[in-house]
Design a protein around this motif. Structure first.
Motif, mmCIF file in Angstrom:
data_model
loop_
_atom_site.group_PDB
_atom_site.id
_atom_site.type_symbol
_atom_site.label_atom_id
_atom_site.label_comp_id
_atom_site.label_asym_id
_atom_site.label_seq_id
_atom_site.Cartn_x
_atom_site.Cartn_y
_atom_site.Cartn_z
ATOM 1 N N GLU A 243 43.179 43.253 35.348
ATOM 2 C CA GLU A 243 43.510 44.079 34.182
ATOM 3 C C GLU A 243 44.905 44.680 34.306
ATOM 4 O OE1 GLU A 243 42.164 48.309 32.187
ATOM 5 O OE2 GLU A 243 40.643 47.164 33.280
ATOM 6 N N ASP A 244 45.245 45.182 35.494
ATOM 7 C CA ASP A 244 46.566 45.792 35.678
ATOM 8 C C ASP A 244 47.686 44.759 35.544
ATOM 9 O OD1 ASP A 244 45.706 48.403 35.975
ATOM 10 O OD2 ASP A 244 45.460 48.242 38.142
ATOM 11 N N ILE A 245 47.454 43.560 36.067
ATOM 12 C CA ILE A 245 48.448 42.488 35.901
ATOM 13 C C ILE A 245 48.619 42.165 34.417
ATOM 14 C CG2 ILE A 245 48.917 40.036 36.317
ATOM 15 C CD1 ILE A 245 47.503 40.357 39.031
ATOM 16 N N TYR A 246 47.494 42.052 33.723
ATOM 17 C CA TYR A 246 47.519 41.741 32.292
ATOM 18 C C TYR A 246 48.262 42.822 31.502
ATOM 19 C CZ TYR A 246 45.699 41.290 27.515
ATOM 20 O OH TYR A 246 45.583 41.189 26.152
ATOM 21 N N TYR B 196 46.757 51.662 35.419
ATOM 22 C CA TYR B 196 48.104 51.092 35.547
ATOM 23 C C TYR B 196 49.091 52.106 36.118
ATOM 24 C CZ TYR B 196 52.385 48.672 33.931
ATOM 25 O OH TYR B 196 53.607 48.045 33.856
ATOM 26 N N PHE B 197 48.938 53.370 35.761
ATOM 27 C CA PHE B 197 49.867 54.403 36.213
ATOM 28 C C PHE B 197 49.640 54.811 37.667
ATOM 29 C CE2 PHE B 197 51.171 56.536 31.922
ATOM 30 C CZ PHE B 197 51.623 55.303 31.473
ATOM 31 N N THR B 198 48.565 54.366 38.274
ATOM 32 C CA THR B 198 48.282 54.769 39.658
ATOM 33 C C THR B 198 48.428 53.601 40.633
ATOM 34 O OG1 THR B 198 45.902 54.431 39.272
ATOM 35 C CG2 THR B 198 46.755 56.664 39.011
ATOM 36 N N LEU B 199 49.223 52.615 40.264
ATOM 37 C CA LEU B 199 49.494 51.504 41.178
ATOM 38 C C LEU B 199 50.220 52.004 42.429
ATOM 39 C CD1 LEU B 199 50.588 48.723 38.674
ATOM 40 C CD2 LEU B 199 48.701 48.557 40.303
ATOM 41 N N SER B 200 50.119 51.235 43.484
ATOM 42 C CA SER B 200 50.736 51.613 44.754
ATOM 43 C C SER B 200 51.244 50.361 45.454
ATOM 44 C CB SER B 200 49.697 52.317 45.636
ATOM 45 O OG SER B 200 50.163 52.450 46.963
ATOM 46 N N ARG C 210 49.805 37.638 45.120
ATOM 47 C CA ARG C 210 50.394 38.498 44.088
ATOM 48 C C ARG C 210 50.935 39.823 44.619
ATOM 49 N NH1 ARG C 210 46.452 35.353 42.205
ATOM 50 N NH2 ARG C 210 46.534 34.550 40.065
ATOM 51 N N TRP C 211 50.424 40.249 45.753
ATOM 52 C CA TRP C 211 50.778 41.561 46.299
ATOM 53 C C TRP C 211 51.729 41.388 47.477
ATOM 54 C CZ3 TRP C 211 47.807 45.700 44.186
ATOM 55 C CH2 TRP C 211 48.190 46.967 44.641
ATOM 56 N N PRO C 212 52.800 42.186 47.615
ATOM 57 C CA PRO C 212 53.132 43.362 46.807
ATOM 58 C C PRO C 212 54.146 43.079 45.704
ATOM 59 C CG PRO C 212 54.497 43.375 48.737
ATOM 60 C CD PRO C 212 53.669 42.104 48.811
ATOM 61 N N ALA C 213 54.466 41.784 45.468
ATOM 62 C CA ALA C 213 55.491 41.480 44.462
ATOM 63 C C ALA C 213 55.125 42.073 43.103
ATOM 64 C CB ALA C 213 55.677 39.974 44.348
ATOM 65 N N PHE C 214 53.837 41.925 42.713
ATOM 66 C CA PHE C 214 53.422 42.469 41.422
ATOM 67 C C PHE C 214 53.541 43.984 41.390
ATOM 68 C CE2 PHE C 214 49.818 44.809 39.605
ATOM 69 C CZ PHE C 214 50.197 44.768 38.277
ATOM 70 N N SER C 215 52.995 44.657 42.408
ATOM 71 C CA SER C 215 52.990 46.121 42.390
ATOM 72 C C SER C 215 54.412 46.676 42.395
ATOM 73 C CB SER C 215 52.191 46.674 43.570
ATOM 74 O OG SER C 215 52.700 46.203 44.794
ATOM 75 N N ALA C 216 55.309 46.049 43.151
ATOM 76 C CA ALA C 216 56.700 46.514 43.190
ATOM 77 C C ALA C 216 57.367 46.345 41.831
ATOM 78 C CB ALA C 216 57.473 45.748 44.261
ATOM 79 N N ASP C 217 57.132 45.199 41.200
ATOM 80 C CA ASP C 217 57.715 44.952 39.879
ATOM 81 C C ASP C 217 57.165 45.936 38.853
ATOM 82 O OD1 ASP C 217 59.366 43.182 38.116
ATOM 83 O OD2 ASP C 217 57.426 42.833 37.161
ATOM 84 N N GLY D 49 56.759 44.004 53.096
ATOM 85 C CA GLY D 49 57.280 42.659 52.878
ATOM 86 C C GLY D 49 57.966 42.468 51.545
ATOM 87 N N LEU D 50 58.569 43.523 51.019
ATOM 88 C CA LEU D 50 59.241 43.425 49.723
ATOM 89 C C LEU D 50 60.560 42.673 49.832
ATOM 90 C CD1 LEU D 50 58.835 47.003 48.198
ATOM 91 C CD2 LEU D 50 57.613 44.941 47.553
ATOM 92 N N ASP D 51 60.936 42.046 48.733
ATOM 93 C CA ASP D 51 62.251 41.441 48.629
ATOM 94 C C ASP D 51 63.297 42.555 48.780
ATOM 95 O OD1 ASP D 51 64.692 40.835 46.718
ATOM 96 O OD2 ASP D 51 63.835 38.894 47.259
ATOM 97 N N PRO D 52 64.330 42.357 49.617
ATOM 98 C CA PRO D 52 65.331 43.409 49.843
ATOM 99 C C PRO D 52 65.974 43.931 48.563
ATOM 100 C CG PRO D 52 65.596 41.653 51.448
ATOM 101 C CD PRO D 52 64.581 41.169 50.457
ATOM 102 N N GLU D 53 66.186 43.042 47.597
ATOM 103 C CA GLU D 53 66.805 43.471 46.341
ATOM 104 C C GLU D 53 65.876 44.410 45.569
ATOM 105 O OE1 GLU D 53 68.660 41.507 42.246
ATOM 106 O OE2 GLU D 53 68.332 40.252 44.016
#
Length: 425
Positions: free
Chosen positions: A160-163, A195-199, A278-285, A318-322
């Protein structure tokens, strides 16, 4: 607008219209119209690809029924139906005193009313479709575990949060209006509440879900606990079988345990892969996007909660440095803007708004290893005892579990952080 739409439409329905005669026709319309919404983004299309491989989805129905529970909607595996709670539909349209049969008929016959419901509740429908596909693919779980699987909620909320994130990135108008405080409704409150409480921390994200379902709602059980209980039942059955000569019950418990272990292993592999890819790329985005929108809309507590998460432990995610750099840069900007906003506007804020800004700023400074602005220390020290008293009073008077938890969390925070009065230190 929504209030007028349903109220006027309901006036045209006879008070004793034939009960539920429009169920099937409404179900077909809702199913089609929800699908059009859900397929607009990749997360929805991915879910439908899974559903279409099952035997159950073609016969799934979408029904409207009143229920006293706090659920907006639910999936019933025995009826193979997603039910929408008519109590909340009536609240959405600010209508009262109408029977389910009338609500069903209006939704079937009035395209505008139906479109409003679909527009604001489609993420909730998606959540229930996730439960539908889970039941289609793991049909024995409830029978063998005797409880709702907690892990199913981990998947449903994440999907749901991804959607929601994909929908908001495609068209952020609703999100911007909500953050500015110019629009809200009960479905949107619920959807953005997650959605507002993602981490960035996957464990923290899952723990929030676990606490709600295991400790507050009840009736939910992790697959691990379910397997342990089933093993205990099998062991008990073995003892009784030897004592009584009745091996049938022992065999049934053994078969049940085997099914549960098989489904547990299959689903555990799926869920691990689902999160890992999907994690953590999705949560960071999502945090960067949501925090940027909040910063733009001057919702500083939300902006700080989203952007000031790039703390000293972020490298471990493990986030992308950018991406990590963007979070840190915008997080620093959010801290500076919040401090400036407090300097200019603190005298105009009520105690709740002021205390939440100070709390968010303090937490953000701690997370990013920055000192709290020295010129705001006196303000913070004077506000925190007042905030503690305010939340103590609100907590004592509140009966709704979610709000009571919110007040308790704030009461604990301000009680721990508030300085003792002079002479009592």
């Amino acid at each position: 607008m929504k209030s007028g739409l349903l109220f006027l439409a309901l006036l045209l329905v006879p008070a004793f219209a034939g009960a539920y005669q429009y169920d099937s026709r409404l179900s077909a319309k809702l199913k089609k119209e929800f699908e059009a919404q859900l397929r607009s983004v990749p997360a929805g299309r991915e879910l439908y690809a899974r559903l279409e491989k099952t035997k159950g989805y073609a016969k799934l129905r979408v029904l409207v029924r009143r229920d006293a529970s706090p659920c907006f909607a639910w999936f019933d595996p025995e009826k193979n139906a997603v039910y929408f709670n008519s109590r909340y539909i009536l609240k959405l349209f600010e209508a009262k005193g109408f029977k389910d049969s009338q609500v069903v008929e209006v939704l079937w016959g009035n395209k505008e009313v139906r479109a409003e419901l679909v527009k604001y509740s489609n993420p909730i429908y998606l959540h229930e479709l996730v439960h539908a596909v889970q039941c289609y693919l793991y049909p024995e779980y409830r029978q063998d575990a005797g409880a709702n699987p907690l892990e199913f909620e981990y998947e449903a909320y994440f999907t749901e949060d991804i959607y929601v994130h994909e929908r908001m990135k495609a068209d952020p108008a609703l999100l911007k209006s909500y953050i500015r405080g110019t629009y809200t409704d009960l479905y949107t409150d619920n959807i953005f509440g997650s959605y507002f409480t993602l981490s960035l921390d996957m464990g923290r994200y899952k723990e929030k879900i676990r606490r709600y379902y295991e400790e507050q709602l009840g009736g939910y059980l992790s697959l691990e606990k379910a397997e342990t209980l089933q093993k205990n039942r099998a062991a008990d059955a073995k003892i009784f079988a030897y004592a009584s000569g009745d091996v049938g019950n022992y065999k049934r418990n053994g078969d049940s345990l085997a099914r549960l272990q098989k489904e547990k292993a299959e689903y555990a592999r799926f869920l691990e892969d689902f999160y890992k890819t999907r994690w953590p790329a999705f949560s960071a985005d999502a945090l960067l996007f949501l925090g940027s929108i909040a910063l733009e809309g001057k919702n500083y507590p939300l902006a700080l909660d989203c952007l000031a998460v790039a703390d000293v432990n972020s490298a471990g995610y493990g986030l992308d440095p950018e991406v990590l750099g963007s979070l840190k840069t915008k997080g620093a900007l959010a801290i500076l803007e919040t401090a400036s906003f407090l300097r200019d506007n603190s005298k105009k804020m009520d105690i709740e708004v002021l205390s939440q800004h100070l709390k968010s700023l303090e937490k953000a400074c701690a997370a990013t290893v920055r000192p709290f602005p020295a010129d705001l220390l006196e303000l913070k020290d004077s506000v925190y005892p007042k905030a503690m008293a305010y939340y103590d009073k609100k907590h004592s008077a509140e009966t709704a579990p979610a709000r009571k938890d919110y007040y308790k969390e704030n009461l604990d925070y301000f009680a721990a952080a508030a300085k003792a009065p002079p002479g009592e230190e």
